[in-house]
Enzyme design. Structure first.
Site, PDB file in Angstrom:
ATOM      1  N   HIS A 195       0.818  -1.320  -0.223  1.00  0.00           N
ATOM      2  CA  HIS A 195       0.236   0.309   0.112  1.00  0.00           C
ATOM      3  C   HIS A 195       0.930   0.945  -0.120  1.00  0.00           C
ATOM      4  O   HIS A 195       0.621   2.309  -0.724  1.00  0.00           O
ATOM      5  CB  HIS A 195      -1.088  -0.007   1.220  1.00  0.00           C
ATOM      6  N   CYS A 222      -4.113   0.291 -19.820  1.00  0.00           N
ATOM      7  CA  CYS A 222      -3.929   1.029 -18.522  1.00  0.00           C
ATOM      8  C   CYS A 222      -3.119   0.453 -17.457  1.00  0.00           C
ATOM      9  O   CYS A 222      -2.558   0.875 -16.478  1.00  0.00           O
ATOM     10  CB  CYS A 222      -5.230   1.556 -17.693  1.00  0.00           C
TER      11      CYS A 222
END
Ligand code: PEP
Ligand code: MG
Length: 749
Positions: free
Chosen positions: A363, A676
């Protein structure tokens, strides 16, 4: 522990402290200390070896060995008995040193006269500083008490070394934390930055290693351990703990309640150490022992014990994480690890981040990427080496950190930063231009985002819109599930900031590496292929529905683009799409303004979707290739695994053939297609994709300039011919052919 030895030991420590308190240079102090120790231990020799660099020890002071050897005798880590002590972090105690395995004879010292040898490490919480040795002629093993006493002395020396007491101008004795260190880690996020170290958790400084009154110190340590136990119990009683957090805290509790741990620290105190120094001594010793253990589980426990010892030190010293230091200019955050919310709190103030742990998909890495700050992960020992305010260079491209760099290194690095800045300026001049190649083909370049903080880049980068808005970041940085109204307000702000440009909101992609702190984690053997993304959204639709409602409300009548992650088969898409239509009806019935237009698309991240029935391509408003996931499944190479993640080239012919099939299938039904994943932001890869027929690419904002500059320089038809030729010639990857061709292309004026 016999009382006599304890009081002798205390006496020696006090004499040591007094010696250290006197004025005089570092060398002088060292000389007096060796004399004092030899005298007190009744040995003919006492020597202090300190690290000259990370691999070399140097005799820095001696009582008993030949004085000429001081600052001359050196050995490598692991070499001879002294090197063995340094490497293992454990004492060597032998009655007959010359007979001992690994003994190295150093004639310049005259040590052949001495038979018995006792060496103990001078170390401070995992930081190896040197070796303290006593030797005597009589062949005898030193008693346990003597070993212990010398370890206590070494602890005080370690604290003193840390405080710079022995630093002097002489060549062999540079102060600690002054040398340049280069650490090779891994790339978490590209980019280069120069700045000053800002420690996320500054180290505790112990200024009083020796204490006069053991009873007071024992009371202090008992009280502190009591507080620690209560705090661990409090943590354990928290409701939101998952299995892993609980296991860690259970280990904490076990250590905190260990009688042996407290007893050893009390023994250290009885020998004259202060409570703080006793904690550090045990911390260092346990570390050294556990570092010998190859078992990963035990090493994890080492970290637990470390954390616990740090907590205990903070209780004892009252030094919290807030030490009152002011953040330097151009701060580079250094930490063992950091949570996404904490990193986000620092925000764009930071110029770079260096972590001892971390992973590409962690994260923290996701947030660093969103903040566009260079991140180096796996930077071994950085937390031990770095001090607040140290100059530091972070090379996120190579995954390298230069701490306290030499001027020549810093100069070369600055050149690199300047070159990058100049390139950015060149790219900025292209901002208003499209990515039109020489052949006239235009490729739409969009940016990836995930935080409100990303949106200013939309204008700065010249992106045509947001091709991927990763909504999970908003969920990851909170410690509880966000409310619908909160999300609606945030999405509305994102749309406001986009000023009418298209934003493709990807619904929550959790599971796999992205585990929400407040959701029950699933114990899955292969989370990347487990219950994640749309699978969670369809099985437990509550959160997905709430998110869709928030998006519809945020649009306030504006067009809305929704994209579902990890669609693997047609039915998943039809169900998810039906959910959007259902929410639109519901919102309308509730009197909310619904979007003027809604585009519903799917991310193609598993090979299966490329072969879905034609109905999928007809039904979906667009397809976006999530190349990060698609590539890991195509090559069966975990994107999180350092060993394999770079093993297969994106320009591998198999992968390009596969992409061509996807392009062809979308072309058959006229379905808009974009890419993407991270590869879209790499110029050569982007060129290959455009040459194959991809007309929309979404990438990090910083990549838009370089990709645009390259696409504008070339003719896509020619590039395609180069690729086709390489494929026809049986190449495994088209990269060499493409690079060779590019080298011949003129620079854009
Ligand atoms: C991808 O997989 O390429 C993608 C863009 O999604 P993420 O990186 O968030 O998994
Ligand atoms: Mg993905």
């Amino acid at each position: 522990m016999p009382e006599r030895t304890e009081s002798e030991s205390r006496k020696l420590l006090r004499r040591l402290r007094d010696t250290l308190a006197t004025t005089g240079g570092g060398q002088d102090r060292l000389d007096r200390i060796t004399h004092l120790i030899a005298d007190s231990m009744g040995t003919e020799v006492c020597s202090i070896y300190l690290f000259r660099d990370t691999d070399t020890l140097e005799l820095c002071a001696t009582e008993g060995l030949k004085a000429e050897a001081v600052h001359k005798t050196r050995m490598k880590l692991g070499e001879g008995l002294v090197g063995r002590v340094a490497r293992s972090g454990l004492p060597v105690n032998t009655a007959n040193a010359p007979q001992e395995k690994g003994f190295r004879y150093m004639p310049e010292t005259g040590e052949e006269l001495y038979s018995s040898f006792l060496g103990v490490p001078i170390q401070r919480v995992g930081e190896k500083l040197g070796v303290l040795v006593v030797q005597s002629r009589t062949a005898r093993e030193f008693s346990e008490d003597e070993v212990y006493a010398l370890e206590v002395v070494a602890m005080v020396l370690a604290e003193m070394t840390e405080l710079g007491v022995f630093a002097s101008d002489s060549d062999g004795m540079r102060a600690l934390h002054k040398q340049s260190v280069m650490i090779r880690g891994g790339t978490g996020q590209e980019g280069a930055a120069e700045g000053r170290v800002w420690l996320h958790e500054p180290r505790v400084v112990v200024t009083n290693p020796v204490a006069d009154d053991p009873l007071t110190e024992i009371e202090r340590i008992r009280a502190a351990v009591g507080k620690l136990r209560v705090s661990v119990d409090d943590l354990l009683s928290a409701e939101s703990l998952d299995k892993d957090q609980k296991a860690v805290l259970e280990a904490y509790r076990m250590f905190a309640n260990s009688r042996g741990w407290l007893k050893r620290m009390e023994d250290d105190i009885a020998r004259g150490l202060s409570a703080e120094a006793a904690v550090e001594k045990e911390q260092s010793a346990t570390r050294a022992r556990l570092e010998q253990v190859p078992d990963a589980y035990l090493r994890e426990r080492l970290h637990d014990l470390d954390d616990l010892s740090n907590r205990l030190l903070r209780i004892l010293t009252g030094q919290g994480t807030d030490t009152g230091a002011t953040m330097p200019e151009n701060p580079i955050l250094v930490a063992r690890n950091i949570g996404p919310a904490e990193l986000l709190d620092y925000g764009r103030k930071l110029k770079g981040v260096v972590l001892e742990e971390g992973s590409v998909g962690s994260h923290a890495a996701i947030v660093a990427r969103a903040l566009a700050i260079p991140l180096v992960i796996h930077a071994d020992r950085i937390v031990t080496e770095a001090l607040n305010g140290d100059p530091i260079l972070v090379d996120g491209d190579q995954g390298i950190v230069h701490l306290r760099p030499e001027e020549t290194v810093a100069r070369a690095f600055r050149d690199k930063i300047a070159m990058q800045a100049a390139a950015q300026q060149r790219y900025a001049s292209l901002r208003g231009l499209s990515a039109q190649s020489k052949c006239g083909t235009v490729t739409a370049l969009m940016m990836n985002a995930g935080l409100m903080a990303d949106l200013p880049s939309l204008e700065g980068s010249g992106a045509e819109g947001v091709g991927l808005f990763r909504t999970e970041l908003q969920f990851l940085v909170r410690n509880k599930m966000p409310q619908r109204a909160e999300l609606a307000a945030l999405y509305a702000r994102v749309m406001d900031a986009a000023k009418g440009k298209r934003v493709a909101f990807r619904t929550l992609d959790i599971g796999s590496d992205k585990v929400l702190p407040y959701m029950k984690p699933q114990d899955e053997p292969n989370p990347a292929m487990g219950w994640r993304a749309i699978r969670v959204g369809l099985d437990k639709p509550g959160v997905l529905r709430m998110q869709l409602q928030a998006l519809i409300r945020a649009s306030k009548g504006r067009p809305l683009t929704v994209m579902f992650p990890f669609i693997t088969e047609l039915s998943e898409f039809t169900t998810a799409r039906a959910q959007v239509l259902h929410e639109l009806e519901r919102e309308k019935a509730l009197g909310h303004t619904i979007p003027a237009r809604v585009e519903i698309g799917a991310m193609l991240e598993t090979p299966s979707l490329a072969y879905a029935p034609r109905a999928f391509f007809e039904l979906t408003d667009f397809v976006s290739i999530g190349g990060n996931d698609l590539k890991q499944f195509f090559f069966a190479a975990d994107r999180e695994n350092e060993r394999v993640r770079r093993r297969y080239d994106t320009l591998n012919v198999s992968f390009l053939n596969f992409l061509s099939q996807i392009i062809a299938r979308c072309a058959e039904t006229g379905t808009p297609l974009s890419f993407c994943g991270e590869d879209a932001g790499r110029p050569i890869e982007a060129l290959a994709f455009a040459a194959l027929g991809l007309r929309a690419l979404s990438m990090r904002p910083a990549s838009i300039g370089p990709v645009k500059a390259l696409l504008r320089r070339v003719d896509l038809g020619e590039a395609r011919a180069v690729i086709d030729r390489a494929i026809a010639e049986g190449a495994e990857t088209v990269r060499p052919a493409l690079m060779a061709w590019l080298a011949d292309q003129p620079e854009q004026p």
